[in-house]
Design a protein around this motif. Sequence first.
Motif, mmCIF file in Angstrom:
data_model
loop_
_atom_site.group_PDB
_atom_site.id
_atom_site.type_symbol
_atom_site.label_atom_id
_atom_site.label_comp_id
_atom_site.label_asym_id
_atom_site.label_seq_id
_atom_site.Cartn_x
_atom_site.Cartn_y
_atom_site.Cartn_z
ATOM 1 N N VAL A 1 -7.939 10.900 -5.046
ATOM 2 C CA VAL A 1 -7.592 9.472 -5.005
ATOM 3 C C VAL A 1 -6.379 9.268 -4.099
ATOM 4 O O VAL A 1 -6.354 8.350 -3.273
ATOM 5 C CB VAL A 1 -7.318 8.938 -6.430
ATOM 6 N N LEU A 2 -5.388 10.130 -4.233
ATOM 7 C CA LEU A 2 -4.184 10.046 -3.407
ATOM 8 C C LEU A 2 -4.527 10.231 -1.934
ATOM 9 O O LEU A 2 -4.022 9.502 -1.069
ATOM 10 C CB LEU A 2 -3.168 11.091 -3.849
ATOM 11 N N GLY B 1 0.828 -1.214 0.000
ATOM 12 C CA GLY B 1 0.000 0.000 0.000
ATOM 13 C C GLY B 1 0.855 1.254 0.000
ATOM 14 O O GLY B 1 0.529 2.235 -0.672
ATOM 15 N N LEU C 1 -6.212 7.008 -0.714
ATOM 16 C CA LEU C 1 -5.231 5.922 -0.585
ATOM 17 C C LEU C 1 -4.314 6.136 0.621
ATOM 18 O O LEU C 1 -3.988 5.191 1.340
ATOM 19 C CB LEU C 1 -4.387 5.801 -1.852
ATOM 20 N N ILE D 1 -6.272 5.310 3.813
ATOM 21 C CA ILE D 1 -6.402 3.856 3.960
ATOM 22 C C ILE D 1 -5.071 3.248 4.377
ATOM 23 O O ILE D 1 -5.005 2.390 5.262
ATOM 24 C CB ILE D 1 -6.920 3.226 2.651
ATOM 25 N N HIS D 2 -3.988 3.697 3.749
ATOM 26 C CA HIS D 2 -2.665 3.175 4.073
ATOM 27 C C HIS D 2 -2.291 3.506 5.524
ATOM 28 O O HIS D 2 -1.772 2.658 6.251
ATOM 29 C CB HIS D 2 -1.623 3.745 3.115
ATOM 30 N N THR E 1 2.196 1.821 -3.416
ATOM 31 C CA THR E 1 1.136 2.335 -4.285
ATOM 32 C C THR E 1 0.922 3.819 -4.060
ATOM 33 O O THR E 1 0.821 4.598 -5.016
ATOM 34 C CB THR E 1 -0.175 1.565 -4.037
ATOM 35 N N VAL E 2 0.874 4.242 -2.803
ATOM 36 C CA VAL E 2 0.710 5.660 -2.485
ATOM 37 C C VAL E 2 1.888 6.465 -3.027
ATOM 38 O O VAL E 2 1.705 7.545 -3.605
ATOM 39 C CB VAL E 2 0.543 5.859 -0.961
#
Length: 68
Positions: free
Chosen positions: A50-51, A18, A54, A57-58, A21-22
């Motif tokens: 979106v960033l 994750g 994310l 969530i991360h 991905t970020v």
Amino acid sequence: MKTLVASTVLGMPLVAWGGLTVLTVLIIQILIGTRVLKIDFKYHKIIAFVLLGLALIHGLSALIYIFA
């Protein structure tokens, strides 16, 4: 108790994937903002949200990984 974010994929926990991905989305966002990537600026705003999602969530999954 093993949580989902502690599950490993290719030798790394999901929370680490994750983070990668970020980081990737952040680099893309910077390249769009500096006009290295010639993408319409309206997508810069969409990718920013979106960033943000994310990253939240991360961050929350990292806290679960640490405290669970």
